[in-house]
Design a protein around this motif. Structure first.
Motif, PDB file in Angstrom:
ATOM      1  N   THR A  13      -8.642 -53.686  53.834  1.00 34.73           N
ATOM      2  CA  THR A  13      -9.544 -54.594  53.443  1.00 34.73           C
ATOM      3  C   THR A  13      -9.534 -55.454  52.664  1.00 34.73           C
ATOM      4  OG1 THR A  13     -10.637 -52.369  52.352  1.00 34.73           O
ATOM      5  CG2 THR A  13     -11.109 -52.850  54.430  1.00 34.73           C
ATOM      6  N   GLY A  14      -8.104 -55.847  52.517  1.00 36.04           N
ATOM      7  CA  GLY A  14      -8.045 -56.817  51.438  1.00 36.04           C
ATOM      8  C   GLY A  14      -8.941 -57.605  51.044  1.00 36.04           C
ATOM      9  N   GLY A  15      -7.814 -58.633  50.201  1.00 38.83           N
ATOM     10  CA  GLY A  15      -9.060 -59.913  50.381  1.00 38.83           C
ATOM     11  C   GLY A  15      -9.117 -60.450  51.507  1.00 38.83           C
ATOM     12  N   ILE A  16      -8.412 -61.055  52.512  1.00 38.13           N
ATOM     13  CA  ILE A  16      -8.707 -62.017  53.525  1.00 38.13           C
ATOM     14  C   ILE A  16      -9.187 -60.879  54.752  1.00 38.13           C
ATOM     15  CG2 ILE A  16      -6.670 -60.480  55.380  1.00 38.13           C
ATOM     16  CD1 ILE A  16      -8.042 -64.184  54.887  1.00 38.13           C
ATOM     17  N   SER A  17      -9.569 -59.596  54.857  1.00 36.67           N
ATOM     18  CA  SER A  17     -10.999 -59.423  55.553  1.00 36.67           C
ATOM     19  C   SER A  17     -11.791 -59.068  55.568  1.00 36.67           C
ATOM     20  CB  SER A  17     -10.695 -57.917  54.980  1.00 36.67           C
ATOM     21  OG  SER A  17     -10.894 -57.361  53.836  1.00 36.67           O
ATOM     22  N   ARG A  18     -12.452 -60.491  53.740  1.00 33.87           N
ATOM     23  CA  ARG A  18     -13.729 -60.502  53.543  1.00 33.87           C
ATOM     24  C   ARG A  18     -14.068 -61.806  54.462  1.00 33.87           C
ATOM     25  NH1 ARG A  18     -12.109 -56.412  51.187  1.00 33.87           N
ATOM     26  NH2 ARG A  18     -14.240 -55.517  49.920  1.00 33.87           N
ATOM     27  N   ALA A  19     -13.187 -62.497  54.863  1.00 30.17           N
ATOM     28  CA  ALA A  19     -13.381 -64.033  54.905  1.00 30.17           C
ATOM     29  C   ALA A  19     -13.492 -64.170  57.117  1.00 30.17           C
ATOM     30  CB  ALA A  19     -12.324 -64.924  55.181  1.00 30.17           C
ATOM     31  N   HIS A  20     -13.009 -62.796  57.696  1.00 32.98           N
ATOM     32  CA  HIS A  20     -13.233 -61.899  58.457  1.00 32.98           C
ATOM     33  C   HIS A  20     -14.219 -61.773  58.376  1.00 32.98           C
ATOM     34  CE1 HIS A  20      -8.830 -61.863  60.303  1.00 32.98           C
ATOM     35  NE2 HIS A  20      -9.043 -62.476  59.708  1.00 32.98           N
ATOM     36  N   ALA A  21     -14.798 -61.035  58.082  1.00 33.22           N
ATOM     37  CA  ALA A  21     -16.273 -59.870  57.753  1.00 33.22           C
ATOM     38  C   ALA A  21     -17.432 -61.069  57.994  1.00 33.22           C
ATOM     39  CB  ALA A  21     -16.137 -59.192  56.902  1.00 33.22           C
ATOM     40  N   ALA A  31     -21.272 -59.378  67.861  1.00 33.57           N
ATOM     41  CA  ALA A  31     -20.478 -58.144  67.020  1.00 33.57           C
ATOM     42  C   ALA A  31     -20.828 -58.075  65.836  1.00 33.57           C
ATOM     43  CB  ALA A  31     -19.374 -59.626  67.218  1.00 33.57           C
ATOM     44  N   LYS A  32     -20.559 -56.540  65.966  1.00 30.87           N
ATOM     45  CA  LYS A  32     -21.315 -56.224  64.607  1.00 30.87           C
ATOM     46  C   LYS A  32     -20.096 -55.015  64.105  1.00 30.87           C
ATOM     47  CE  LYS A  32     -24.009 -51.986  63.754  1.00 30.87           C
ATOM     48  NZ  LYS A  32     -24.787 -52.517  62.500  1.00 30.87           N
ATOM     49  N   ILE A  33     -20.099 -55.226  63.012  1.00 31.24           N
ATOM     50  CA  ILE A  33     -18.740 -54.018  62.622  1.00 31.24           C
ATOM     51  C   ILE A  33     -19.161 -52.892  62.048  1.00 31.24           C
ATOM     52  CG2 ILE A  33     -17.398 -53.675  59.862  1.00 31.24           C
ATOM     53  CD1 ILE A  33     -18.427 -57.415  59.905  1.00 31.24           C
ATOM     54  N   VAL A  34     -19.055 -52.171  62.744  1.00 32.02           N
ATOM     55  CA  VAL A  34     -18.881 -50.665  63.160  1.00 32.02           C
ATOM     56  C   VAL A  34     -18.132 -49.471  61.768  1.00 32.02           C
ATOM     57  CG1 VAL A  34     -20.014 -50.874  65.427  1.00 32.02           C
ATOM     58  CG2 VAL A  34     -17.410 -49.826  64.930  1.00 32.02           C
ATOM     59  N   ALA A  35     -16.765 -50.073  61.841  1.00 30.91           N
ATOM     60  CA  ALA A  35     -16.082 -49.147  60.570  1.00 30.91           C
ATOM     61  C   ALA A  35     -14.855 -49.708  60.382  1.00 30.91           C
ATOM     62  CB  ALA A  35     -15.178 -47.929  61.999  1.00 30.91           C
ATOM     63  N   VAL A  36     -14.557 -49.168  59.120  1.00 29.84           N
ATOM     64  CA  VAL A  36     -12.792 -49.983  58.472  1.00 29.84           C
ATOM     65  C   VAL A  36     -12.302 -49.269  58.009  1.00 29.84           C
ATOM     66  CG1 VAL A  36     -14.818 -51.635  57.440  1.00 29.84           C
ATOM     67  CG2 VAL A  36     -14.385 -49.870  55.807  1.00 29.84           C
ATOM     68  N   CYS A  37     -11.053 -49.058  57.354  1.00 32.31           N
ATOM     69  CA  CYS A  37      -9.671 -48.127  57.201  1.00 32.31           C
ATOM     70  C   CYS A  37      -9.087 -49.005  56.216  1.00 32.31           C
ATOM     71  CB  CYS A  37      -9.341 -48.073  58.840  1.00 32.31           C
ATOM     72  SG  CYS A  37      -7.443 -47.317  57.771  1.00 32.31           S
ATOM     73  N   PHE A  51     -19.327 -54.713  54.685  1.00 27.33           N
ATOM     74  CA  PHE A  51     -19.723 -55.080  55.436  1.00 27.33           C
ATOM     75  C   PHE A  51     -20.371 -54.921  56.961  1.00 27.33           C
ATOM     76  CE2 PHE A  51     -14.624 -55.325  55.886  1.00 27.33           C
ATOM     77  CZ  PHE A  51     -14.805 -56.526  54.549  1.00 27.33           C
ATOM     78  N   GLY A  52     -21.487 -53.711  56.003  1.00 29.74           N
ATOM     79  CA  GLY A  52     -22.440 -52.670  56.766  1.00 29.74           C
ATOM     80  C   GLY A  52     -22.173 -51.989  57.729  1.00 29.74           C
ATOM     81  N   ALA A  53     -21.321 -52.041  58.099  1.00 30.57           N
ATOM     82  CA  ALA A  53     -20.001 -50.825  58.783  1.00 30.57           C
ATOM     83  C   ALA A  53     -21.108 -48.855  58.355  1.00 30.57           C
ATOM     84  CB  ALA A  53     -18.726 -50.463  58.628  1.00 30.57           C
ATOM     85  N   SER A  54     -21.050 -48.949  59.478  1.00 27.62           N
ATOM     86  CA  SER A  54     -20.983 -46.957  59.484  1.00 27.62           C
ATOM     87  C   SER A  54     -19.976 -45.894  59.054  1.00 27.62           C
ATOM     88  CB  SER A  54     -21.930 -46.482  60.300  1.00 27.62           C
ATOM     89  OG  SER A  54     -20.993 -46.822  61.334  1.00 27.62           O
ATOM     90  N   PHE A  55     -18.768 -45.998  59.206  1.00 25.06           N
ATOM     91  CA  PHE A  55     -17.769 -45.595  59.411  1.00 25.06           C
ATOM     92  C   PHE A  55     -16.718 -46.528  58.253  1.00 25.06           C
ATOM     93  CE2 PHE A  55     -13.502 -43.782  60.588  1.00 25.06           C
ATOM     94  CZ  PHE A  55     -14.142 -42.606  60.774  1.00 25.06           C
ATOM     95  N   ALA A  56     -15.730 -45.143  57.884  1.00 30.92           N
ATOM     96  CA  ALA A  56     -14.512 -45.549  56.383  1.00 30.92           C
ATOM     97  C   ALA A  56     -14.158 -44.861  56.863  1.00 30.92           C
ATOM     98  CB  ALA A  56     -15.281 -46.151  55.339  1.00 30.92           C
TER      99      ALA A  56
END
Length: 352
Positions: A13-21, A31-37, A51-56
């Motif tokens: 979940t570094g900087g480039i992940s924000r652009a993807h999200a 698509a729906k973002i549901v989880a992050v690690c 990101f609005g995910a339900s799980f980390a």
């Protein structure tokens, strides 16, 4: 084929992940973002909320075990791309992996093999593939407008462009420095335009000339990658490629791509906004055949949104990967050969 929005997980979940999200969030019907690690629990939780995910979580295996995760974005440091992508593919997830593909050709090939064995989609996040200039240039080559192509160049001269963070400047995290990190843009673009001929031999000068001198922006001990690389690459079919990139050179900034053949040539620079120009004809009658209008490509949606939409559309429609790992991994073959050539001080031959 997918009828419902695809559940997306993030590994890293570094900087480039924000652009993807942000790009995924533009297509809620797809698509729906549901989880992050992330290995950093606080950063994972921050991304979950953002990101609005339900799980980390901090353990990639936990994320990959969740059935609602159908595809993942791998947005880790480069050295972790292959382990994350392979684990995801083996867990039955589709993968969008950030560039560069991997830290080595062996890792990149292992990713390709994992995708083939799993039957899942592996796409490399190379946004320049969808630029109008790239699309038009590739079409000119496909249409034979350049004749027999014998030379290409892909230059990336940055000025004060060192990304002063250990994830970029330490080799055990980044795999490589400027030549890999940003050089991949121009290298993959020119290889794609050419139709991805196999590299046969590389002669290179690669090293760190600026990083070890230090800066207020980084610690010398944290700089263990190259900041400059220049390569002469012999390609299958007789084309010679000059590829070079540096995070900092004391020259005007230049990201020029050029290709020349017996009946035409083309040149453009995406970063410096120098438009594509395509020439065609014989010595005594050269004409400008640059298309007008240009292909739309990602002009309206933007780089990341278009790239993400292509990934999601391919999954929903059961289409092949828009940017497959094979032949994208040829870039890693060139990087490996460049490092080895610099180490030996001579041209090295690539065995296929």
């Amino acid at each position: 084929m997918c009828a419902q929005p695809i559940g997306i997980g993030f590994i890293g979940t570094g900087g480039i992940s924000r652009a993807h999200a942000k790009a995924y969030q533009q297509f809620p019907e797809l698509a729906k973002i549901v989880a992050v690690c992330d290995v950093d629990a606080a950063r994972a939780e921050q991304a979950r909320e953002e990101f609005g995910a339900s799980f980390a979580c901090t353990d990639m295996a936990e994320l990959l075990a969740r059935p609602e995760v159908q595809a993942v974005s791998v947005t880790t440091p480069t050295a972790l791309h292959a382990p994350a992508a392979i684990a995801a593919l083996e867990a039955g997830k589709h993968v969008l992996c950030e560039k560069p593909m991997a830290a080595s050709a062996a890792q990149a090939k292992a990713m390709v093999k994992a995708a083939e064995q799993s039957g899942k989609t592996l796409m490399i996040a190379m946004k320049w593939r969808f630029r109008p200039e790239t699309l038009a240039a590739r079409q000119a080559v496909v249409d034979g407008k350049l004749g027999d192509i014998y030379f290409a160049r892909a230059i990336g001269w940055q000025h004060k462009g060192v990304p002063a963070r250990p994830s970029f400047t330490r080799k055990e995290l980044a795999g490589g420095g400027g030549m890999m990190d940003n050089g991949i843009y121009n290298l993959d673009t020119v290889l794609h335009i050419l139709g991805h001929p196999r590299p046969l031999a590389v002669s290179a000068q690669v090293g760190a000339w600026i990083g070890p001198r230090g800066s207020k922006n980084w610690q010398v001990e944290d700089f263990t990658v190259e900041d400059f690389g220049a390569c002469f690459v012999r390609l299958e079919g007789g084309c010679a490629l000059f590829f070079a990139h540096s995070w900092h050179v004391n020259l005007p900034e230049d990201w020029g791509i050029g290709v020349t053949g017996t009946t035409g040539g083309l040149a453009f620079d995406i970063v410096m906004a120098k438009p594509l120009k395509i020439l065609h004809g014989e010595y005594d009658d050269i004409q400008d055949i640059t298309p007008d209008p240009m292909p739309e490509g990602n002009k309206t949606l933007g780089d990341f949104a278009y790239e993400i939409r292509e990934f999601l559309t391919a999954l929903h429609e059961g289409r092949p990967s828009p940017v497959p790992g094979d032949p994208f991994y040829y870039s890693n073959v060139i990087f490996d050969a460049a490092f080895e050539s610099a180490r030996q001080g001579r041209e090295v031959t690539i065995e296929w």
